[in-house]
Design a protein around this motif. Structure first.
Motif, PDB file in Angstrom:
ATOM      1  N   PRO A 122       4.437  -5.694   0.055  1.00 17.17           N
ATOM      2  CA  PRO A 122       4.080  -6.956  -0.410  1.00 17.17           C
ATOM      3  C   PRO A 122       5.276  -7.809  -0.241  1.00 17.17           C
ATOM      4  O   PRO A 122       4.830  -9.219  -0.161  1.00 17.17           O
ATOM      5  N   ASP A 123       6.452  -7.731  -0.252  1.00 18.23           N
ATOM      6  CA  ASP A 123       7.519  -8.531  -0.366  1.00 18.23           C
ATOM      7  C   ASP A 123       8.698  -8.057   0.482  1.00 18.23           C
ATOM      8  O   ASP A 123       9.911  -8.645   0.486  1.00 18.23           O
ATOM      9  N   ALA A 173       3.046  -2.400  -7.058  1.00 23.09           N
ATOM     10  CA  ALA A 173       3.898  -3.815  -6.998  1.00 23.09           C
ATOM     11  C   ALA A 173       2.780  -4.736  -6.504  1.00 23.09           C
ATOM     12  O   ALA A 173       2.727  -6.020  -6.964  1.00 23.09           O
ATOM     13  N   LYS A 174       1.632  -4.488  -5.775  1.00 28.11           N
ATOM     14  CA  LYS A 174       0.782  -5.546  -5.357  1.00 28.11           C
ATOM     15  C   LYS A 174       0.221  -5.993  -6.424  1.00 28.11           C
ATOM     16  O   LYS A 174      -0.272  -7.237  -6.524  1.00 28.11           O
ATOM     17  N   GLN A 199       0.891  -5.873  -9.628  1.00 24.95           N
ATOM     18  CA  GLN A 199       1.818  -6.789 -10.466  1.00 24.95           C
ATOM     19  C   GLN A 199       1.799  -8.027  -9.849  1.00 24.95           C
ATOM     20  O   GLN A 199       1.839  -9.213 -10.619  1.00 24.95           O
ATOM     21  N   ILE A 200       2.130  -8.274  -8.752  1.00 22.09           N
ATOM     22  CA  ILE A 200       1.967  -9.512  -7.969  1.00 22.09           C
ATOM     23  C   ILE A 200       0.626 -10.342  -8.185  1.00 22.09           C
ATOM     24  O   ILE A 200       0.817 -11.488  -8.539  1.00 22.09           O
ATOM     25  N   ALA A 221       0.684 -11.476 -11.781  1.00 19.49           N
ATOM     26  CA  ALA A 221       1.440 -12.547 -11.918  1.00 19.49           C
ATOM     27  C   ALA A 221       1.006 -13.961 -11.531  1.00 19.49           C
ATOM     28  O   ALA A 221       0.978 -14.945 -12.131  1.00 19.49           O
ATOM     29  N   GLU A 222       0.313 -13.911 -10.180  1.00 16.33           N
ATOM     30  CA  GLU A 222      -0.186 -14.819  -9.668  1.00 16.33           C
ATOM     31  C   GLU A 222      -1.345 -15.461 -10.355  1.00 16.33           C
ATOM     32  O   GLU A 222      -1.506 -16.573 -10.581  1.00 16.33           O
TER      33      GLU A 222
END
Length: 258
Positions: free
Chosen positions: A119-120, A216-217, A219-220, A223-224
């Motif tokens: 994702p990053d 991780a996706k 979590q992102i 957060a968004e």
């Protein structure tokens, strides 16, 4: 179709490659790559003389209409195999079986140990269920591969790619024959996967994150979502404040008029 697509990609993007000599001229091997972009499955086969078979979502092969048929033809042409991913366990078993079938035919099998795109741009923990199981069940060598800058060419959500040169680094084959037949031992599977991910990290130069990319996706996304909710609450609070505030001089003038 592979050669026409591969030729067009090489002509348009001019990818640079290091380590082509590590791909065997014949016989089976597993190509384990990092995953930065949707286009990874096209750039890697484009620079090789041999066919590489990846697995892809079954939806790419079953979508209706003219567009769906063209998409299915394209994915078949570049060596993609459909796998039903509607159930996590079923998808894993189907991927392993597909990989073993490809290896037993003496061909190259491509797989992304992270299980999904980064994702990053960082490198995430490899999933041991696919790569290691195929390697240990077949005894095929594992060749680590690093895709470079493909996420800049086609970031997630972008349909039209940007014309720039991606890179591909191909490492030396890893031999796990000492573990042959031990594909039921989860500790061995973890060890094999981590060794492959370490080699990919060295080739790619990516920062390594010891969690799964799927986590991780999430979590992102969380957060968004939280940030969006906070902005909405702040906007609402600002609106309420503006609506309830008045000019004290106007109020005094009104009372004087009375």
């Amino acid at each position: 179709m592979k050669f026409s697509i591969g030729g067009s990609l090489k002509l348009a993007f001019r990818p640079w490659v290091e380590g082509l000599e590590n791909i065997p001229a014949e016989g089976p091997a597993i190509l384990a790559s990092n995953h930065l972009s949707f286009s990874d499955s096209f750039f890697l086969p484009a620079v090789l003389d041999r066919k590489v078979t990846f697995i892809a979502k079954a939806e790419y092969f079953t979508s209706p209409g003219v567009k769906g048929k063209l998409t299915a033809a394209f994915f078949k042409g570049v060596g993609q195999l459909p796998v039903d991913r509607s159930g996590a366990r079923g998808a894993g078993e189907a991927a392993v079986k597909s990989g073993i079938d490809v290896i037993e035919r003496g061909e190259l099998f491509g797989i992304y140990p992270e299980g999904t795109r980064s994702p990053d741009g960082r490198l995430y923990r490899g999933k041991p269920g696919g790569l290691a199981r195929v390697a240990l069940a077949t005894g095929a060598p594992v060749i680590p591969v690093a895709m470079i800058d493909t996420e800049k060419i086609q970031p997630p959500g972008k349909v039209v790619p940007k014309l720039m040169r991606p890179g591909i680094r191909i490492g030396k084959p890893l031999d796990f024959s000492r573990y042959h037949g031990m594909d039921g031992d989860r500790f061995i599977l973890r060890s094999v996967t981590d060794e492959v991910m370490y080699e990919i990290m060295k080739l790619s130069g990516q920062e390594y994150v010891d969690i799964y990319a799927t986590a991780a996706k999430r979590q992102i996304a969380d957060a968004e979502k939280a940030e969006k909710a906070a902005r909405a609450a702040a906007d609402k609070s600002a609106g309420n404040t503006a609506g309830s505030s008045g000019d004290p001089s106007d109020m005094s003038a009104g009372k004087a008029a009375e």
